[in-house]
Write a protein that holds these residues in place. Sequence first.
Motif, PDB file in Angstrom:
ATOM      1  N   ASP A 243      24.114  38.936  50.282  1.00  0.00           N
ATOM      2  CA  ASP A 243      22.965  38.252  50.878  1.00  0.00           C
ATOM      3  C   ASP A 243      21.719  39.081  50.618  1.00  0.00           C
ATOM      4  OD1 ASP A 243      24.049  35.880  52.514  1.00  0.00           O
ATOM      5  OD2 ASP A 243      25.334  37.530  53.155  1.00  0.00           O
ATOM      6  N   ILE A 244      20.695  38.443  50.065  1.00  0.00           N
ATOM      7  CA  ILE A 244      19.403  39.085  49.840  1.00  0.00           C
ATOM      8  C   ILE A 244      18.394  38.313  50.677  1.00  0.00           C
ATOM      9  CG2 ILE A 244      17.643  39.676  48.143  1.00  0.00           C
ATOM     10  CD1 ILE A 244      19.836  39.943  46.074  1.00  0.00           C
ATOM     11  N   ILE A 245      17.845  38.985  51.696  1.00  0.00           N
ATOM     12  CA  ILE A 245      17.060  38.306  52.725  1.00  0.00           C
ATOM     13  C   ILE A 245      15.676  38.942  52.842  1.00  0.00           C
ATOM     14  CG2 ILE A 245      16.970  37.687  55.174  1.00  0.00           C
ATOM     15  CD1 ILE A 245      20.005  37.925  55.247  1.00  0.00           C
ATOM     16  N   LYS A 246      14.672  38.086  52.971  1.00  0.00           N
ATOM     17  CA  LYS A 246      13.297  38.556  53.165  1.00  0.00           C
ATOM     18  C   LYS A 246      13.080  38.852  54.646  1.00  0.00           C
ATOM     19  CE  LYS A 246      10.241  36.086  51.147  1.00  0.00           C
ATOM     20  NZ  LYS A 246       9.287  34.978  50.875  1.00  0.00           N
ATOM     21  N   GLY A 247      12.620  40.058  54.966  1.00  0.00           N
ATOM     22  CA  GLY A 247      12.362  40.401  56.358  1.00  0.00           C
ATOM     23  C   GLY A 247      12.385  41.897  56.592  1.00  0.00           C
ATOM     24  N   ASP A 250      15.069  46.663  59.840  1.00  0.00           N
ATOM     25  CA  ASP A 250      15.750  46.954  61.105  1.00  0.00           C
ATOM     26  C   ASP A 250      16.147  45.680  61.852  1.00  0.00           C
ATOM     27  OD1 ASP A 250      13.133  46.311  61.588  1.00  0.00           O
ATOM     28  OD2 ASP A 250      12.612  48.179  62.606  1.00  0.00           O
ATOM     29  N   LEU A 251      15.198  44.751  61.993  1.00  0.00           N
ATOM     30  CA  LEU A 251      15.504  43.500  62.697  1.00  0.00           C
ATOM     31  C   LEU A 251      16.490  42.640  61.908  1.00  0.00           C
ATOM     32  CD1 LEU A 251      11.955  42.520  63.998  1.00  0.00           C
ATOM     33  CD2 LEU A 251      13.888  43.305  65.355  1.00  0.00           C
ATOM     34  N   THR A 252      16.313  42.578  60.598  1.00  0.00           N
ATOM     35  CA  THR A 252      17.172  41.732  59.765  1.00  0.00           C
ATOM     36  C   THR A 252      18.615  42.214  59.795  1.00  0.00           C
ATOM     37  OG1 THR A 252      15.308  41.248  58.293  1.00  0.00           O
ATOM     38  CG2 THR A 252      17.515  40.794  57.457  1.00  0.00           C
ATOM     39  N   ILE A 253      18.808  43.529  59.682  1.00  0.00           N
ATOM     40  CA  ILE A 253      20.167  44.077  59.706  1.00  0.00           C
ATOM     41  C   ILE A 253      20.825  43.825  61.057  1.00  0.00           C
ATOM     42  CG2 ILE A 253      21.522  46.201  59.597  1.00  0.00           C
ATOM     43  CD1 ILE A 253      19.444  47.263  57.584  1.00  0.00           C
ATOM     44  N   SER A 254      20.087  44.059  62.135  1.00  0.00           N
ATOM     45  CA  SER A 254      20.645  43.859  63.471  1.00  0.00           C
ATOM     46  C   SER A 254      21.034  42.405  63.695  1.00  0.00           C
ATOM     47  CB  SER A 254      19.631  44.300  64.530  1.00  0.00           C
ATOM     48  OG  SER A 254      19.296  45.664  64.373  1.00  0.00           O
ATOM     49  N   ASN A 255      20.148  41.476  63.312  1.00  0.00           N
ATOM     50  CA  ASN A 255      20.444  40.054  63.479  1.00  0.00           C
ATOM     51  C   ASN A 255      21.600  39.615  62.586  1.00  0.00           C
ATOM     52  OD1 ASN A 255      18.385  39.728  65.362  1.00  0.00           O
ATOM     53  ND2 ASN A 255      16.859  39.210  63.805  1.00  0.00           N
TER      54      ASN A 255
END
Length: 309
Positions: A243-247, A250-255
């Motif tokens: 998964d390659i996600i824009k964001g 810290d918040l993206t990994i936690s979510n």
Amino acid sequence: MEKILVNIDFKQDSAALLTKAARLALQHNARVELFCCCYNRSIKHGYLFDKAEEQKAEHAYVRQIESRLEALCQGLQVEGVEAEFDACWNRHTGEGVVRKVLRYQPDLLLHPVAPHSRIGHYLFAPVDWQIARKCPVPVLFVKNTPWPDHCRIVACIDPLHEGDQRALLDRELLSRSRGFVGDEFTELRVLHCYNTLPHEAIFDEHVVTDYEALQDRVEKTHLSTCNGILEEFGLSSDSYLVDIIKGEADLTISNYARHNQVDIVAMGAVARSVLDRWLVGSTMEYVVDHVDCDVLIVKHPDFVCPVAE
């Protein structure tokens, strides 16, 4: 994985820690050593004028800790794990654990982690952060959340990190994460988070008019760079495991960990100054504090331990 060191803190419940250590040891046919770095302030200050009696009291206290470790060891041995134990007297627990790592040379350190106070972790450098910053081998921060029969580990890579042009840390991270994978034991996923320049932060009128093209170039750069590393491990950005996600990282990994039922988040540890950590924090520290799952911290292959044996 041949040797696993388990740091025991008798102030915390060790049941989940020992269960996970046994599971890893049996999967990899590895030896386990239980270790406790102990210190008692009352003993240290109770014999100010009698050094000999103070040393006798210290030795007696360490022997008590060793007897408790031996009991835990016997529980592992009943499960078929080759286990030993060790204890030492040291008021600086973090450095004591790292010195034990330097002596024992394990492939992995398991360390129990509890919630932190934000002021404490910046000003007083709790044992957890000292170990995360100084330990030369991968550290698995273990929480009380149990592992299911089929675990899921996500490796969080950042191949465009400015301090690691050859992405050696990401390659090390993927290699170490793959070491957890076994038959019907673990699913390895890969996550990459990236940011693009916000539209309101662009002041060049030529760039503003071509903002979408700029976004597209950034995304393609991240995709191609990630794929260059992933193909070495038989993966690509098209895989359902990637998964390659824009964001924000810290918040993206936690979510991501919460919504995808991740059991282990694997991250690379990047050295930062105290001022940087105070002003902008640390992604690693934020994730450890905000996820319910375990967190594996991996160092750069060129990392030099600041603690002497």
